[in-house]
Design a protein around this motif. Sequence first.
Motif, PDB file in Angstrom:
ATOM      1  N   PHE A 146     -49.963  47.055  16.684  1.00  0.00           N
ATOM      2  CA  PHE A 146     -50.692  46.040  15.910  1.00  0.00           C
ATOM      3  C   PHE A 146     -49.880  45.596  14.705  1.00  0.00           C
ATOM      4  N   GLU A 147     -49.165  46.514  14.074  1.00  0.00           N
ATOM      5  CA  GLU A 147     -48.381  46.169  12.882  1.00  0.00           C
ATOM      6  C   GLU A 147     -47.136  45.354  13.215  1.00  0.00           C
ATOM      7  N   PHE A 148     -46.756  45.280  14.497  1.00  0.00           N
ATOM      8  CA  PHE A 148     -45.679  44.360  14.870  1.00  0.00           C
ATOM      9  C   PHE A 148     -46.114  42.912  14.662  1.00  0.00           C
ATOM     10  N   PHE A 149     -47.409  42.655  14.779  1.00  0.00           N
ATOM     11  CA  PHE A 149     -47.928  41.291  14.663  1.00  0.00           C
ATOM     12  C   PHE A 149     -48.575  41.069  13.288  1.00  0.00           C
ATOM     13  N   PHE A 150     -49.362  42.024  12.828  1.00  0.00           N
ATOM     14  CA  PHE A 150     -49.963  41.908  11.500  1.00  0.00           C
ATOM     15  C   PHE A 150     -49.131  42.784  10.551  1.00  0.00           C
ATOM     16  N   ASP A 151     -47.967  42.266  10.209  1.00  0.00           N
ATOM     17  CA  ASP A 151     -47.038  43.047   9.399  1.00  0.00           C
ATOM     18  C   ASP A 151     -47.305  42.823   7.911  1.00  0.00           C
ATOM     19  N   GLU A 152     -46.411  43.335   7.095  1.00  0.00           N
ATOM     20  CA  GLU A 152     -46.581  43.243   5.644  1.00  0.00           C
ATOM     21  C   GLU A 152     -46.505  41.805   5.162  1.00  0.00           C
ATOM     22  N   ASN A 153     -45.637  40.995   5.746  1.00  0.00           N
ATOM     23  CA  ASN A 153     -45.539  39.590   5.329  1.00  0.00           C
ATOM     24  C   ASN A 153     -46.836  38.831   5.637  1.00  0.00           C
ATOM     25  N   MET A 154     -47.425  39.114   6.787  1.00  0.00           N
ATOM     26  CA  MET A 154     -48.680  38.456   7.139  1.00  0.00           C
ATOM     27  C   MET A 154     -49.800  38.858   6.178  1.00  0.00           C
ATOM     28  N   SER A 155     -49.903  40.148   5.882  1.00  0.00           N
ATOM     29  CA  SER A 155     -50.963  40.600   4.974  1.00  0.00           C
ATOM     30  C   SER A 155     -50.744  40.077   3.556  1.00  0.00           C
ATOM     31  N   ASN A 156     -49.495  40.032   3.095  1.00  0.00           N
ATOM     32  CA  ASN A 156     -49.233  39.494   1.749  1.00  0.00           C
ATOM     33  C   ASN A 156     -49.592  38.015   1.669  1.00  0.00           C
ATOM     34  N   MET A 157     -49.367  37.275   2.732  1.00  0.00           N
ATOM     35  CA  MET A 157     -49.738  35.864   2.737  1.00  0.00           C
ATOM     36  C   MET A 157     -51.246  35.708   2.548  1.00  0.00           C
ATOM     37  N   ILE A 158     -52.044  36.491   3.275  1.00  0.00           N
ATOM     38  CA  ILE A 158     -53.500  36.401   3.161  1.00  0.00           C
ATOM     39  C   ILE A 158     -53.962  36.873   1.787  1.00  0.00           C
ATOM     40  N   ILE A 159     -53.325  37.921   1.266  1.00  0.00           N
ATOM     41  CA  ILE A 159     -53.715  38.436  -0.052  1.00  0.00           C
ATOM     42  C   ILE A 159     -53.465  37.390  -1.128  1.00  0.00           C
ATOM     43  N   ASN A 160     -52.310  36.733  -1.085  1.00  0.00           N
ATOM     44  CA  ASN A 160     -51.998  35.716  -2.102  1.00  0.00           C
ATOM     45  C   ASN A 160     -52.969  34.542  -2.029  1.00  0.00           C
ATOM     46  N   PHE A 161     -53.259  34.056  -0.825  1.00  0.00           N
ATOM     47  CA  PHE A 161     -54.192  32.939  -0.682  1.00  0.00           C
ATOM     48  C   PHE A 161     -55.597  33.334  -1.142  1.00  0.00           C
ATOM     49  N   SER A 162     -56.021  34.562  -0.856  1.00  0.00           N
ATOM     50  CA  SER A 162     -57.370  35.000  -1.224  1.00  0.00           C
ATOM     51  C   SER A 162     -57.501  35.186  -2.724  1.00  0.00           C
ATOM     52  N   ASN A 163     -56.520  35.817  -3.354  1.00  0.00           N
ATOM     53  CA  ASN A 163     -56.568  36.005  -4.811  1.00  0.00           C
ATOM     54  C   ASN A 163     -56.533  34.667  -5.539  1.00  0.00           C
ATOM     55  N   GLU A 164     -55.716  33.729  -5.035  1.00  0.00           N
ATOM     56  CA  GLU A 164     -55.638  32.407  -5.670  1.00  0.00           C
ATOM     57  C   GLU A 164     -56.963  31.653  -5.526  1.00  0.00           C
ATOM     58  N   TYR A 165     -57.593  31.773  -4.366  1.00  0.00           N
ATOM     59  CA  TYR A 165     -58.880  31.094  -4.164  1.00  0.00           C
ATOM     60  C   TYR A 165     -59.951  31.688  -5.077  1.00  0.00           C
ATOM     61  N   ALA A 166     -59.905  33.011  -5.296  1.00  0.00           N
ATOM     62  CA  ALA A 166     -60.871  33.633  -6.203  1.00  0.00           C
ATOM     63  C   ALA A 166     -60.677  33.144  -7.631  1.00  0.00           C
ATOM     64  N   LEU A 167     -59.422  33.017  -8.080  1.00  0.00           N
ATOM     65  CA  LEU A 167     -59.160  32.502  -9.419  1.00  0.00           C
ATOM     66  C   LEU A 167     -59.624  31.057  -9.564  1.00  0.00           C
ATOM     67  N   GLN A 168     -59.498  30.258  -8.516  1.00  0.00           N
ATOM     68  CA  GLN A 168     -59.977  28.874  -8.560  1.00  0.00           C
ATOM     69  C   GLN A 168     -61.491  28.810  -8.725  1.00  0.00           C
ATOM     70  N   ASN A 169     -62.183  29.877  -8.365  1.00  0.00           N
ATOM     71  CA  ASN A 169     -63.644  29.943  -8.502  1.00  0.00           C
ATOM     72  C   ASN A 169     -64.067  30.866  -9.650  1.00  0.00           C
ATOM     73  N   ASN A 170     -63.151  31.053 -10.618  1.00  0.00           N
ATOM     74  CA  ASN A 170     -63.435  31.829 -11.830  1.00  0.00           C
ATOM     75  C   ASN A 170     -63.857  33.258 -11.496  1.00  0.00           C
ATOM     76  N   ALA A 171     -63.168  33.870 -10.579  1.00  0.00           N
ATOM     77  CA  ALA A 171     -63.441  35.260 -10.203  1.00  0.00           C
ATOM     78  C   ALA A 171     -62.120  35.992 -10.068  1.00  0.00           C
ATOM     79  N   CYS A 172     -62.158  37.295 -10.216  1.00  0.00           N
ATOM     80  CA  CYS A 172     -60.966  38.131 -10.081  1.00  0.00           C
ATOM     81  C   CYS A 172     -61.171  39.054  -8.883  1.00  0.00           C
TER      82      CYS A 172
END
Length: 360
Positions: A146-172
Amino acid sequence: MLGHKALKIDEIMDILNSSENDCEIVTDVRKSEKVNVIYIPADVDEVSDNEAIDDDVIEDNAPLSVDIAGTMELEYAVAEVELHALPDQQQNAKAPSKKFISLAHYSPAVWRKRPFAYNNQPENVEAKTVEKVVRTLGGKSPLELFEFFFDENMSNMIINFSNEYALQNNACLDLKQFELKRFIGILFLSGYHSLPQWKLYWSLSPGMEVQIVRNALPRSRFEAIKRFIHLSDNTMLNKQDKFAKVRPFIDASNYRFMQFGIWSHDLSIDEQMLPYFGRHSCKMFICGKPIRFGFKAWCLCLSAGYLYQIILYGGAATPHDKTVGLGGDIVLKLLENVTSPLTHRIFLITISLHFILCVF
């Protein structure tokens, strides 16, 4: 042209049932593809059908030998005779119109099983490519695969997009990598251990409690991740792309699907339904499919079912090459990922094989 003949019922029946060709009318009728029997009702002051028939002389299954009131006409096709037009009539002569032949005129197609004759026989190098993949993936655990497909780069991409979206909605949110993996693990678990509501996975009831879920993430944390998880940057969305919200994730997944190359000799291109019951302009309903509601996607797969590439269908407005049509354009885009077409046999289920020839 059409021929008309005013006859009685007995005469019409004799013509239709006759097997001799010595009569001109019988010959024309037997050669005609369509014969019509037309009944023209009688005038009001004429004798009616009931008055013209003696009920006492009619026996069961006896043929009706008397004619009915009104007029009967037999309409049939007459072969056109080619006439030589006079010089002064040639300009007024009209070309004979072509007669339309319906599909019912032809007999049903008969399919015969026979080997397909290839212009260029594909070279089968599957054994060599599979050997390389086995050396890479052999002995790996399901989590490692599973980690061959959902690797660290994939998870970091989702984490960055999610944290940025939370900041856009005044949340941490401050989402961590291990939290994202546990969140995805709970989603996988809910796929086969289903409960009426997602909050019940943290229930203390003996009949509903799922201890592994309660130990993985608190319910409030799971709810926060579920609220803000994002797969793209909302400030850089392509308005022309109906799947812009998931486009970075789809592109990254397609790249990882191809990381081991194409190791199958037989490839298949077909459509697949992804179940979805929410509201979206691209959601489709296809009657007769096992999955009737959802998104339609075109997939390039090997014969065992492994997915190499996927293209989501965005509706009739999807940009495509008009010269080959939507189906042909999808086939060509999927086959752009095949570096050596002569080493594969490609099967198309619903799309004409004409488009595959363009690649060669």
